[in-house]
Design a protein around this motif. Structure first.
Motif, PDB file in Angstrom:
ATOM      1  N   ARG A  47       0.832  -1.204   0.000  1.00 44.90           N
ATOM      2  CA  ARG A  47       0.000   0.000   0.000  1.00 44.90           C
ATOM      3  C   ARG A  47       0.870   1.261   0.000  1.00 44.90           C
ATOM      4  N   LEU A  48       1.941   1.227   0.789  1.00 43.29           N
ATOM      5  CA  LEU A  48       2.848   2.373   0.831  1.00 43.29           C
ATOM      6  C   LEU A  48       3.565   2.560  -0.506  1.00 43.29           C
ATOM      7  N   ARG A  49       3.951   1.452  -1.127  1.00 41.62           N
ATOM      8  CA  ARG A  49       4.629   1.530  -2.418  1.00 41.62           C
ATOM      9  C   ARG A  49       3.716   2.153  -3.470  1.00 41.62           C
ATOM     10  N   ASP A  50       2.441   1.768  -3.465  1.00 38.60           N
ATOM     11  CA  ASP A  50       1.514   2.292  -4.465  1.00 38.60           C
ATOM     12  C   ASP A  50       1.346   3.805  -4.345  1.00 38.60           C
ATOM     13  N   LEU A  51       1.596   4.348  -3.151  1.00 40.86           N
ATOM     14  CA  LEU A  51       1.440   5.779  -2.939  1.00 40.86           C
ATOM     15  C   LEU A  51       2.750   6.547  -3.121  1.00 40.86           C
ATOM     16  N   HIS A  52       3.821   5.858  -3.480  1.00 40.41           N
ATOM     17  CA  HIS A  52       5.113   6.521  -3.648  1.00 40.41           C
ATOM     18  C   HIS A  52       5.059   7.699  -4.624  1.00 40.41           C
ATOM     19  N   PRO A  53       4.373   7.577  -5.777  1.00 40.89           N
ATOM     20  CA  PRO A  53       4.322   8.733  -6.688  1.00 40.89           C
ATOM     21  C   PRO A  53       3.710   9.970  -6.045  1.00 40.89           C
ATOM     22  N   HIS A  54       2.836   9.766  -5.065  1.00 39.20           N
ATOM     23  CA  HIS A  54       2.177  10.895  -4.403  1.00 39.20           C
ATOM     24  C   HIS A  54       3.008  11.434  -3.239  1.00 39.20           C
ATOM     25  N   THR A  55       3.691  10.547  -2.514  1.00 37.91           N
ATOM     26  CA  THR A  55       4.374  10.965  -1.286  1.00 37.91           C
ATOM     27  C   THR A  55       5.859  11.255  -1.469  1.00 37.91           C
ATOM     28  N   GLY A  56       6.510  10.573  -2.426  1.00 42.71           N
ATOM     29  CA  GLY A  56       7.956  10.705  -2.581  1.00 42.71           C
ATOM     30  C   GLY A  56       8.756   9.871  -1.608  1.00 42.71           C
ATOM     31  N   TYR A  57       8.080   9.040  -0.807  1.00 43.90           N
ATOM     32  CA  TYR A  57       8.778   8.158   0.131  1.00 43.90           C
ATOM     33  C   TYR A  57       8.702   6.718  -0.374  1.00 43.90           C
ATOM     34  N   TRP A  58       9.886   6.083  -0.497  1.00 46.75           N
ATOM     35  CA  TRP A  58       9.902   4.677  -0.901  1.00 46.75           C
ATOM     36  C   TRP A  58       9.971   3.817   0.369  1.00 46.75           C
ATOM     37  N   PRO A  59       9.034   2.856   0.514  1.00 48.77           N
ATOM     38  CA  PRO A  59       9.038   2.024   1.722  1.00 48.77           C
ATOM     39  C   PRO A  59      10.082   0.917   1.649  1.00 48.77           C
ATOM     40  N   ILE A  60      10.773   0.696   2.744  1.00 50.72           N
ATOM     41  CA  ILE A  60      11.747  -0.383   2.873  1.00 50.72           C
ATOM     42  C   ILE A  60      11.432  -1.155   4.152  1.00 50.72           C
ATOM     43  N   VAL A  61      11.136  -2.435   4.005  1.00 50.52           N
ATOM     44  CA  VAL A  61      10.935  -3.270   5.185  1.00 50.52           C
ATOM     45  C   VAL A  61      12.273  -3.412   5.900  1.00 50.52           C
ATOM     46  N   VAL A  62      12.270  -3.121   7.187  1.00 54.77           N
ATOM     47  CA  VAL A  62      13.497  -3.101   7.978  1.00 54.77           C
ATOM     48  C   VAL A  62      13.789  -4.495   8.509  1.00 54.77           C
ATOM     49  N   GLY A  63      14.785  -5.161   7.888  1.00 56.59           N
ATOM     50  CA  GLY A  63      15.226  -6.455   8.364  1.00 56.59           C
ATOM     51  C   GLY A  63      16.228  -6.325   9.493  1.00 56.59           C
ATOM     52  N   GLU A  64      16.629  -7.457  10.043  1.00 55.22           N
ATOM     53  CA  GLU A  64      17.533  -7.460  11.189  1.00 55.22           C
ATOM     54  C   GLU A  64      18.853  -6.773  10.849  1.00 55.22           C
ATOM     55  N   GLY A  65      19.237  -5.804  11.671  1.00 55.04           N
ATOM     56  CA  GLY A  65      20.532  -5.145  11.525  1.00 55.04           C
ATOM     57  C   GLY A  65      20.590  -4.043  10.490  1.00 55.04           C
ATOM     58  N   LEU A  66      19.450  -3.665   9.894  1.00 53.21           N
ATOM     59  CA  LEU A  66      19.517  -2.650   8.833  1.00 53.21           C
ATOM     60  C   LEU A  66      20.146  -1.351   9.324  1.00 53.21           C
ATOM     61  N   TRP A  67      19.659  -0.822  10.446  1.00 58.34           N
ATOM     62  CA  TRP A  67      20.132   0.486  10.867  1.00 58.34           C
ATOM     63  C   TRP A  67      21.633   0.484  11.147  1.00 58.34           C
ATOM     64  N   GLU A  68      22.194  -0.681  11.486  1.00 53.30           N
ATOM     65  CA  GLU A  68      23.635  -0.774  11.733  1.00 53.30           C
ATOM     66  C   GLU A  68      24.444  -0.795  10.440  1.00 53.30           C
ATOM     67  N   SER A  69      23.788  -0.883   9.304  1.00 49.36           N
ATOM     68  CA  SER A  69      24.503  -0.911   8.027  1.00 49.36           C
ATOM     69  C   SER A  69      24.131   0.278   7.147  1.00 49.36           C
ATOM     70  N   THR A  70      23.817   1.416   7.792  1.00 45.50           N
ATOM     71  CA  THR A  70      23.458   2.625   7.057  1.00 45.50           C
ATOM     72  C   THR A  70      24.299   3.803   7.548  1.00 45.50           C
ATOM     73  N   ILE A  71      24.088   4.937   6.927  1.00 45.09           N
ATOM     74  CA  ILE A  71      24.760   6.169   7.322  1.00 45.09           C
ATOM     75  C   ILE A  71      24.574   6.455   8.809  1.00 45.09           C
ATOM     76  N   PHE A  72      23.425   6.095   9.353  1.00 47.45           N
ATOM     77  CA  PHE A  72      23.136   6.400  10.747  1.00 47.45           C
ATOM     78  C   PHE A  72      24.155   5.772  11.693  1.00 47.45           C
ATOM     79  N   GLU A  73      24.685   4.633  11.320  1.00 50.24           N
ATOM     80  CA  GLU A  73      25.678   3.960  12.155  1.00 50.24           C
ATOM     81  C   GLU A  73      27.034   4.647  12.069  1.00 50.24           C
ATOM     82  N   PHE A  74      27.259   5.365  10.990  1.00 46.26           N
ATOM     83  CA  PHE A  74      28.586   5.926  10.742  1.00 46.26           C
ATOM     84  C   PHE A  74      28.620   7.451  10.886  1.00 46.26           C
TER      85      PHE A  74
END
Length: 239
Positions: A47-74
Motif C-alpha cells: 500500500r505504501l509503495r503504491d502511494l510513492h508517486p504521491h508521497t515521494g517516500y519509498w518504503p523499505i521493510v526493515v530487516g535485522e541489523g539494517l540500521w547498523e549498516s546505514t549512514i546512521f551507524e557511521f
C-alpha cells in the motif's frame, strides 16, 4: 518538509505516528513506522509503495541489523550528492573481465524451473518477522539503498554508486523493486521474471557478478541460480 502523515492521509491512508530517524542527507529525513501485529508487513509495504508517486517516500521493510549498516551507524548525514548511477552494461562487462579473465563461470547441473509462487510468499522467508517499515525520501525505489548509505555488500567493496547502477538497470529491465534490507540482505520483487533459458542464464550471470555469494555460498552453480530467475522475487546475501 511536508508532513508525511498528511501526504498519506490525502491519498486515503491513515498512518500510525512515525519515528523520525533523523536526517540521512541534507534536507532529507528518514522516517519509520511499526506495522500492527494484526496486519501483514508486506501488504502494508504494498500500500505504501503504491502511494510513492504521491508521497515521494519509498518504503523499505526493515530487516535485522539494517540500521547498523546505514549512514546512521557511521555518524551521518551523508553528502547531498552521495552517488551517481552509471552505465549498467559497462559495469557488468568490467566485473566479468575482472572476475573470470579467460575462464568462464562455474557451471553445473541445471535445476528444474521453479513454480510461480507469489512475490510476497517468497520474500516472507527473509522478511516475514519484520514489523518496521522505513520511509525513505527517494525519487525511485532503486535509489533507496544508496540514499540510506547501505553497506550490506561492503565485503565486496560495492559502493553506493554501484548499487544504484545495478539496481537501476534491473529496475528497467526486470521491473525490480527493492522491498526490504537487512544487515547484509537485499530483498526485492520482480515484475518481469525470466521466461526463456537464454534470459535465465543471462540474468543469473548478472546476479552472480553483483552478488557472488549467491553461487559461491549459495546454490553452487550459475545454472542452478538461473532456475530461480523465473520467480517473481529475489533475496541476495553478501557474506
Amino acid at each position: 518538509m511536508d508532513d508525511p502523515r498528511q501526504l498519506y492521509a490525502d491519498a486515503g491512508l491513515a498512518l500510525p505516528p512515525p519515528t523520525d530517524r533523523r536526517e540521512v542527507r541534507p534536507g532529507m529525513r528518514v522516517l519509520s513506522l511499526v506495522v500492527p501485529e494484526t496486519e501483514s508487513t508486506l501488504e502494508v509495504w504494498g500500500r505504501l509503495r503504491d502511494l510513492h508517486p504521491h508521497t515521494g517516500y519509498w518504503p523499505i521493510v526493515v530487516g535485522e541489523g539494517l540500521w547498523e549498516s546505514t549512514i546512521f551507524e557511521f555518524g551521518g548525514p551523508g553528502s547531498a550528492q552521495p552517488y551517481a548511477a552509471g552505465d549498467g552494461r559497462a559495469w557488468f562487462e568490467a566485473k566479468y573481465a575482472e572476475r573470470f579473465g579467460e575462464e568462464g563461470p562455474i557451471r553445473g547441473q541445471a535445476e528444474p524451473v521453479p513454480g510461480t509462487d507469489t512475490w510476497d510468499d517468497l520474500l516472507d522467508v527473509t522478511l516475514g518477522e519484520a514489523k518496521e517499515i522505513a520511509l525513505v525520501p527517494a525519487a525511485y525505489g532503486w535509489e533507496a539503498p544508496s540514499v540510506l548509505g547501505w553497506s550490506g555488500a561492503v565485503n565486496y567493496a560495492i559502493d553506493e554508486s554501484e548499487h544504484a547502477t545495478v539496481l537501476r538497470r534491473w529496475s528497467g529491465q526486470w521491473g525490480l523493486e527493492v522491498v526490504g534490507l537487512s544487515l547484509d540482505i537485499l530483498s526485492a520483487r520482480i515484475a518481469r521474471p525470466a521466461t526463456t533459458p537464454e534470459e535465465r542464464l543471462a540474468r543469473a550471470m548478472e546476479i552472480y557478478l553483483y552478488c557472488p555469494d549467491a553461487v559461491d555460498q549459495g546454490v553452487g552453480s550459475i545454472d542452478a541460480l538461473a532456475a530461480g530467475t523465473s520467480l517473481p522475487a529475489i533475496a541476495l546475501w553478501w557474506d
